[in-house]
Design an enzyme around this catalytic site. Structure first.
Site, PDB file in Angstrom:
ATOM      1  CB  CYS B 142      39.578  77.038 -10.215  1.00 43.19           C
ATOM      2  SG  CYS B 142      39.794  78.116  -8.906  1.00 43.19           S
ATOM      3  CG  HIS B 222      42.034  75.217  -5.527  1.00 45.35           C
ATOM      4  ND1 HIS B 222      42.601  76.179  -4.607  1.00 45.35           N
ATOM      5  CD2 HIS B 222      41.542  75.753  -6.484  1.00 45.35           C
ATOM      6  CE1 HIS B 222      42.333  77.510  -5.135  1.00 45.35           C
ATOM      7  NE2 HIS B 222      41.852  77.031  -6.349  1.00 45.35           N
TER       8      HIS B 222
END
Lengths: 340, 340
Positions: B142, B222
């Site tokens: 990711c 994130h």
């Protein structure tokens, strides 16, 4: 020994710690603290035997009702001190300045106030001498103090071409975590550079730096990532050696189990530090590395505690109790119990 | 229309999302999913009508006991598919490769596996063509996908002299927040560079990048801070224009109340996205800025969702269903409901 008479106005996160630190210095006398609150925090000040003053006359009756013996108002306190540490909330310090000026009292202000308010913005190991004899000095904020200590030392020893730092800030302080704070998110600053970079330049004017910041859902400390372009290649060991001999930088190692902000604060608790305070910057020696001409440093700034020794040193510089930076730093650190 | 027959091995965070995404593509058929669990997650797969296979024969009795009708073992599934999406836990994919090879089935692996396992590490908009006709392709993690999308686009349009990025990672995923995770702390990676920088170079080999990382106590996404030295000065508006026309980058504004990771995920919930998934990188348009020749970008990577469209595009590239990257990306995005 001549003792400088010190008062503390504002008995919050910084004020209460400065009061304790002042009373530990052999060349200072804590004359009293001043606040408007009457809660558990001020009650502890009473327990410690600190004379309590009311910052505003209107607050006195409420404080007396809570059983706090009031020694007078802030005006009365100002008549008895050489220096007042203003640790009031952001913006209040600016309003108080005229009061201090009128009373002929020197004052330190905290990082929430503007650089323009004072004659010098201060980090002891960077620019102690600039505060010598001055009347109004600002102790820069916790993050800025951390940046100045670490990058100031690197710059002095190795030079800095350009520094970039990303600051992962704590969202709130423990004492007010019940009412403010964030959970399960991270919130970036909406402005680049974040204010800490320009603020560091009030202490180290020729520091080429940019900072970015965000806050996270915790209250223990700030975490900094510094990426520093050096003018010439050096070994990581040389930088570590520089940092090891720099005051108020504590070299720690992940290999010792110091893996997060929490582990480092737990170490402070185990060391018997008052309030688990860490006055030093804790810097991961085993994360520090150099690739090409670029240095990478990761370190922790305990926002509640890092500026406390700076306030003490500023008092010494302003009153010229001590003209030598390293001697003042040593006195402060010995009194607090900061081992090298 | 010829449909590519796809199976999904490992029905976790990525697998369940890929299964849903495959079944939305007009040129793909989801033949079945394979797992060893029999809990609520697999029960939902049953409810959706996906044929269920047992990844290990030993798991079948337990799955049957939970009321799950087993269509066969993973070997049986492999006989029926052209491509298997391996979304098993880190390291298991490497062990499965021989199985897929033996069955003559192409496979995508996820970012937990090593670059050396496959013929190409993949981010659709960066290197789609490298995966054309290949048998084994790795969808990078990711964080790496986010870096490649954003910095790949900047590099292509404006060039990159050097990129530095600091990644504030989520500590764990929502589905396992009850058993793993951290509270009230932040934990830095103990190695510089963190693995995402070198990993991005498996997709964009000549990208000059260093990454540093830490994890924080949240599970939503994130948060990346990118500092990008450009070879020549451009205006921030020009970069924004580049990013606006880049697929799978969603420009957002703090001025619209999108102030933290939570606000952006709330937006996904309000938009009716399945599981509140954000397949795009969300990049703050009003934080993005340029100082001198340096670009600053702050963006959010939804770790559970960002690689889903990449898996779909990889399947099209490997089977040569579509040779043109932008046409595949458009097909995937239209099927998922990603608006430009």
């Amino acid at each position: 020994m001549v003792k400088v008479k010190v008062g503390v106005n504002g008995y919050g996160v910084i004020g209460k710690r400065v009061a304790d630190a002042v009373s530990l210095q052999r060349d200072m006398e804590l004359v009293g603290i001043s606040d408007v609150a009457s809660d558990y925090r001020v009650q502890v000040a009473v327990k410690r035997g600190y004379p309590i003053y009311a910052s505003m006359e209107e607050a006195a009756p409420e404080m007396r009702k809570a059983g706090i013996k009031i020694a007078g108002t802030l005006d009365d306190l100002l008549k008895k001190v050489d220096v007042i540490v203003d640790a009031t909330p952001k913006g209040i310090g600016a309003k108080n300045k005229a009061l201090y000026e009128g009373a002929g009292v020197k004052a330190t202000f905290q990082g929430g106030e503007k650089h323009e308010l004072v004659q010098a913005s201060f980090v002891a190991q960077c620019n102690y001498k600039r505060a010598l004899g001055k009347d109004f000095v600002r102790i820069v904020s916790c993050n800025t103090t951390g940046l100045c200590r670490v990058l100031g030392a690197v710059k002095q020893a190795h030079g800095i071409k350009r520094a970039r730092a990303v600051l992962f800030r704590r969202a709130t302080d423990p004492w007010e975590s019940h009412k403010s704070g964030i959970i399960n998110t991270a919130v970036p600053e909406t402005h680049v550079p974040s204010h800490q970079g320009p603020d560091a330049q009030t202490v180290i004017p020729d520091l080429n730096i940019v900072t970015l910041a965000a806050k996270g859902p915790y209250n223990l400390s700030h975490l900094h990532f510094a990426m520093v372009e050096l003018p010439k290649r050096v070994k990581a060991e040389a930088v570590i050696k520089t940092l090891r001999r720099t005051p108020r930088i504590l070299l720690i190692r992940a290999a010792d189990g110091l893996l997060g902000l929490n582990s480092v604060i737990e170490l402070m608790r185990d060391l018997g530090r008052p309030r688990a305070d860490m006055w030093e910057v804790a810097l991961w020696e085993d994360i520090a590395s150099i690739e090409g001409d670029e240095l990478y440093l990761v370190y922790q700034v305990h926002n509640e505690a890092i500026v406390i020794p700076e306030n003490i040193d500023a008092i010494r510089a302003m009153t010229e109790l001590e003209r030598d930076p390293m001697r003042s730093i040593r006195k402060t650190d010995e009194a607090l119990g900061i081992a090298r």
